[in-house]
Design a protein around this motif. Structure first.
Motif, mmCIF file in Angstrom:
data_model
loop_
_atom_site.group_PDB
_atom_site.id
_atom_site.type_symbol
_atom_site.label_atom_id
_atom_site.label_comp_id
_atom_site.label_asym_id
_atom_site.label_seq_id
_atom_site.Cartn_x
_atom_site.Cartn_y
_atom_site.Cartn_z
ATOM 1 N N LYS A 5 63.619 -68.077 0.218
ATOM 2 C CA LYS A 5 64.172 -68.066 -1.135
ATOM 3 C C LYS A 5 63.767 -66.795 -1.871
ATOM 4 N N SER A 6 62.510 -66.418 -1.747
ATOM 5 C CA SER A 6 62.016 -65.223 -2.431
ATOM 6 C C SER A 6 62.644 -63.951 -1.871
ATOM 7 N N LEU A 7 62.813 -63.900 -0.547
ATOM 8 C CA LEU A 7 63.441 -62.726 0.065
ATOM 9 C C LEU A 7 64.876 -62.564 -0.423
ATOM 10 N N LYS A 13 61.538 -64.816 13.658
ATOM 11 C CA LYS A 13 62.701 -65.547 14.192
ATOM 12 C C LYS A 13 63.055 -66.736 13.311
ATOM 13 N N LYS A 14 62.040 -67.429 12.811
ATOM 14 C CA LYS A 14 62.289 -68.582 11.935
ATOM 15 C C LYS A 14 62.947 -68.151 10.629
ATOM 16 N N VAL A 15 62.454 -67.063 10.060
ATOM 17 C CA VAL A 15 63.009 -66.570 8.796
ATOM 18 C C VAL A 15 64.421 -66.035 9.005
ATOM 19 N N LYS A 16 64.617 -65.299 10.066
ATOM 20 C CA LYS A 16 65.943 -64.730 10.364
ATOM 21 C C LYS A 16 66.989 -65.833 10.525
ATOM 22 N N GLU A 17 66.598 -66.911 11.175
ATOM 23 C CA GLU A 17 67.516 -68.030 11.380
ATOM 24 C C GLU A 17 67.906 -68.675 10.050
ATOM 25 N N LYS A 18 66.965 -68.720 9.115
ATOM 26 C CA LYS A 18 67.232 -69.351 7.824
ATOM 27 C C LYS A 18 68.054 -68.453 6.897
ATOM 28 N N ILE A 19 67.860 -67.143 7.001
ATOM 29 C CA ILE A 19 68.589 -66.227 6.121
ATOM 30 C C ILE A 19 70.006 -65.984 6.620
ATOM 31 N N LYS A 20 70.166 -65.811 7.915
ATOM 32 C CA LYS A 20 71.478 -65.633 8.540
ATOM 33 C C LYS A 20 72.293 -64.527 7.865
ATOM 34 N N ILE A 67 39.139 -64.534 -1.574
ATOM 35 C CA ILE A 67 39.096 -64.413 -3.032
ATOM 36 C C ILE A 67 40.445 -64.889 -3.572
ATOM 37 N N LYS A 68 40.439 -65.979 -4.341
ATOM 38 C CA LYS A 68 41.692 -66.588 -4.802
ATOM 39 C C LYS A 68 42.541 -65.626 -5.619
ATOM 40 N N ASP A 69 41.893 -64.819 -6.423
ATOM 41 C CA ASP A 69 42.643 -63.867 -7.247
ATOM 42 C C ASP A 69 43.474 -62.903 -6.410
ATOM 43 N N HIS A 70 43.016 -62.637 -5.187
ATOM 44 C CA HIS A 70 43.761 -61.723 -4.324
ATOM 45 C C HIS A 70 45.126 -62.297 -3.948
ATOM 46 N N LEU A 71 45.166 -63.576 -3.620
ATOM 47 C CA LEU A 71 46.439 -64.206 -3.266
ATOM 48 C C LEU A 71 47.386 -64.224 -4.462
ATOM 49 N N LYS A 72 46.854 -64.490 -5.640
ATOM 50 C CA LYS A 72 47.676 -64.475 -6.857
ATOM 51 C C LYS A 72 48.173 -63.070 -7.142
ATOM 52 N N LEU A 73 47.330 -62.097 -6.883
ATOM 53 C CA LEU A 73 47.698 -60.694 -7.125
ATOM 54 C C LEU A 73 48.896 -60.280 -6.286
ATOM 55 N N ILE A 74 48.926 -60.718 -5.036
ATOM 56 C CA ILE A 74 50.040 -60.401 -4.156
ATOM 57 C C ILE A 74 51.344 -60.970 -4.712
ATOM 58 N N GLU A 75 51.285 -62.213 -5.172
ATOM 59 C CA GLU A 75 52.473 -62.863 -5.742
ATOM 60 C C GLU A 75 52.990 -62.121 -6.971
ATOM 61 N N ILE A 76 52.072 -61.740 -7.835
ATOM 62 C CA ILE A 76 52.469 -61.059 -9.077
ATOM 63 C C ILE A 76 53.052 -59.670 -8.813
#
Length: 324
Positions: free
Chosen positions: A204-206, A234-241, A312-321
């Protein structure tokens, strides 16, 4: 204590040589004889142990790998193998050991101490940064920078061809390399073993990102719950098509283990090597010498291998932002 030995074990990491150098020269500075054990526990069993001098560790601080070599030993897992190792150490009068490695190395050292009582201080030598009791492990910073250099180059070609790249980095049980190289490399997504990957959300994000970006970088730790980078692609490619979008995979592999260590890894390795020798002389018996909040600390092996070091939890949030 008059005689000690040092060895490296498990997977090699950049900075191990700097640590060996610090152990040898600190021991000599303190008036100790120091011996190098080649090929880890396997060399201990085979009696591959030699006296080391100051010149034995000249011109190695900048080198990757380990001059003492490393090997995995199945025989050391047996009581008979450990007895052989103990006999070889006692023949030379060795009274203390410095073990440079990761959790497997420290597990062996803990059992060896419990059986024979030879004090052992560990130095955290692993690129995974997954050892409890130290902020960073020897080799981690170099591995991250190696991965980052590759990501930067891959992003150039991803942008040139409007491609989605899945880049696999090391991290079977820990995602520290993936997270830090992903942040530094501007990755849109980072997938790690510590968190469950929601591929539907990734897809969805892609699709949403295509409105603002023509290329994307996805960093995958090899131990992610959805599989390695090839499987996830392969899983993502199949879903995006999307027949117009190219999907590519790059597995960085063992290049992350090699290369000249960074300044940060050389300093950390040197501090831990010196602290290991000092720890033996202070009476520590089955501890790891690490650095936390810029201070040397000694952590029992049981905690190093028994407690999980969280991301470090903030790191995962940082990637999202930062990915929008």
């Amino acid at each position: 204590m008059k005689k000690i030995a040092v060895f490296t074990s498990g997977g090699d990491s950049p900075g191990m040589n700097a640590c060996i150098r610090a152990v040898v020269r600190t021991a000599i500075y303190k008036g100790l004889e120091v011996y190098g054990i080649s090929r880890g526990y396997e060399g201990m069993i085979d009696g591959d142990i030699k006296r080391m001098h100051s010149h034995s560790v000249s011109n190695i601080v900048q080198r990757g790998g380990t001059i003492l070599k490393s090997a995995r030993s199945m025989e050391f897992r047996t009581p008979e193998g450990r007895k052989k190792a103990y006999d070889n150490l006692t023949k030379l009068g060795i009274e203390g050991i410095v073990a440079i490695g990761g959790d497997g190395t420290f597990t062996g050292a803990k059992v060896f101490f419990e059986e024979f009582g030879i004090p052992t201080i560990g130095c955290p030598g692993t690129i995974d940064n997954d050892l409890y009791g130290t902020d960073y492990t020897i080799g981690f910073d170099t591995a991250v920078n190696t991965a980052l250099e590759a990501i930067d180059k891959i992003r150039d070609t991803a942008a040139a061809h409007d491609r989605i790249f899945f880049i696999e980095v090391m991290g079977r049980d820990a995602g520290f390399i993936a997270v830090e190289s992903g942040i530094g490399g501007g990755a849109e997504f980072v997938m790690v073993p510590e968190t469950k990957t929601d591929l539907n959300n990734v897809v969805k994000s892609l699709k949403n990102l295509r409105k603002t970006k023509t290329s994307s970088i996805i960093v995958v730790a090899e131990g992610d719950d959805e599989g390695n980078a090839e499987t996830i692609m392969k899983k993502v490619k199949e879903k995006i098509k999307d027949s117009h979008k190219e999907f590519k995979v790059t597995t960085l592999g063992h290049i992350q283990r090699g290369g000249n260590p960074t300044a940060r890894d050389r300093v950390l390795a040197s501090r831990c090597g010196m602290a290991a020798v000092e720890g033996l002389l202070l009476g520590h018996q089955y501890h790891m010498a690490g650095v936390m909040n810029q201070e040397v600390v000694y952590t029992p092996f049981a905690d190093c291998i028994g407690k999980t070091k969280p991301l470090i939890k903030d790191h995962l949030k940082l990637i999202e932002i930062l990915s929008i």
